[in-house]
Design a protein around this motif. Structure first.
Motif, PDB file in Angstrom:
ATOM      1  N   GLN A  95       0.825  -1.209   0.000  1.00  0.00           N
ATOM      2  CA  GLN A  95       0.000   0.000   0.000  1.00  0.00           C
ATOM      3  C   GLN A  95       0.856   1.253   0.000  1.00  0.00           C
ATOM      4  N   SER A  96       1.997   1.200   0.699  1.00  0.00           N
ATOM      5  CA  SER A  96       2.837   2.398   0.832  1.00  0.00           C
ATOM      6  C   SER A  96       3.493   2.820  -0.478  1.00  0.00           C
ATOM      7  N   VAL A  97       3.539   1.917  -1.438  1.00  0.00           N
ATOM      8  CA  VAL A  97       4.143   2.275  -2.731  1.00  0.00           C
ATOM      9  C   VAL A  97       3.114   2.235  -3.865  1.00  0.00           C
ATOM     10  N   GLY A  98       1.860   2.493  -3.524  1.00  0.00           N
ATOM     11  CA  GLY A  98       0.836   2.660  -4.549  1.00  0.00           C
ATOM     12  C   GLY A  98      -0.046   1.463  -4.823  1.00  0.00           C
ATOM     13  N   CYS A 136       9.794  -5.967  -3.227  1.00  0.00           N
ATOM     14  CA  CYS A 136       9.447  -5.760  -4.637  1.00  0.00           C
ATOM     15  C   CYS A 136       8.006  -5.276  -4.769  1.00  0.00           C
ATOM     16  N   ALA A 137       7.566  -4.492  -3.797  1.00  0.00           N
ATOM     17  CA  ALA A 137       6.176  -4.022  -3.763  1.00  0.00           C
ATOM     18  C   ALA A 137       5.929  -2.981  -4.845  1.00  0.00           C
ATOM     19  N   PRO A 138       4.681  -2.844  -5.280  1.00  0.00           N
ATOM     20  CA  PRO A 138       3.523  -3.669  -4.934  1.00  0.00           C
ATOM     21  C   PRO A 138       3.591  -5.034  -5.621  1.00  0.00           C
ATOM     22  N   VAL A 150       4.564  -4.402  -9.401  1.00  0.00           N
ATOM     23  CA  VAL A 150       3.407  -4.325 -10.295  1.00  0.00           C
ATOM     24  C   VAL A 150       3.047  -2.867 -10.538  1.00  0.00           C
ATOM     25  N   ASP A 151       2.776  -2.557 -11.786  1.00  0.00           N
ATOM     26  CA  ASP A 151       2.250  -1.247 -12.166  1.00  0.00           C
ATOM     27  C   ASP A 151       1.109  -1.491 -13.143  1.00  0.00           C
TER      28      ASP A 151
END
Length: 164
Positions: A95-98, A136-138, A150-151
């Motif tokens: 969540q912290s990286v989108g 390796c978030a999200p 993931v984007d």
């Protein structure tokens, strides 16, 4: 706005004899409910409503108790999932990286709520709380394959691959 296209129980052949066999095979176990529910889900792809009464009778529990257990464990389904399951991590690191915004955008794009299935039955989108890819978030997982960083472009590629 939310769309929950799933096959109804009418579309799925539910074998009452198979339900009875699974229940009977597990009633002698200590703590039989969870193994029983897992076996039913393995057999049918979900825990059919037709099994609720026989489970309650066999284990002498109320339907409310059964519902509480089924709804507590997120992996149990009340209806069949799509051909593919896309899990989006909802834990803090993602969540912290989108991750939350990415998930909201995906659900809006597909016209689904969590646990919803696309109209063509290709994919069910589910939340998951940590895939162990925090660095390796999200993160996401499609079927048994994990995807890090993931984007929107990666999600579009995954969705194209599963036919959503």
């Amino acid at each position: 706005m939310a769309h929950h296209a799933t096959a109804s129980a009418v579309d799925i052949a539910i074998d009452g004899a198979e339900i009875a066999r699974i229940i009977d095979a597990h009633t002698a176990l200590e703590g039989p409910l969870l193994p029983m529910l897992h076996a039913l889900q393995d057999a049918f792809g979900f825990v059919p409503a037709q099994a609720h009464g026989p489970i309650c009778d066999a284990l002498n529990i109320s339907r409310a108790e059964l519902h509480g257990v089924i709804s507590f464990y997120h992996d149990f389904r009340a209806a069949p999932a799509g051909r593919h399951v896309l899990k989006i991590c909802r834990a803090e690191a993602c969540q912290s990286v989108g991750g939350a915004a990415l998930a909201d955008t995906l659900l809006a794009k597909l016209g689904l709520d969590w646990h919803g299935t696309t109209a063509n039955g290709a994919v069910t989108v589910e939340p998951v709380y940590c895939l162990g890819l925090c660095a390796c978030a999200p993160a996401a997982m499609v079927d048994d394959k994990v995807v890090g960083r993931v984007d929107a472009a990666k999600l579009d590629k995954v969705l194209a691959e599963v036919g959503a």
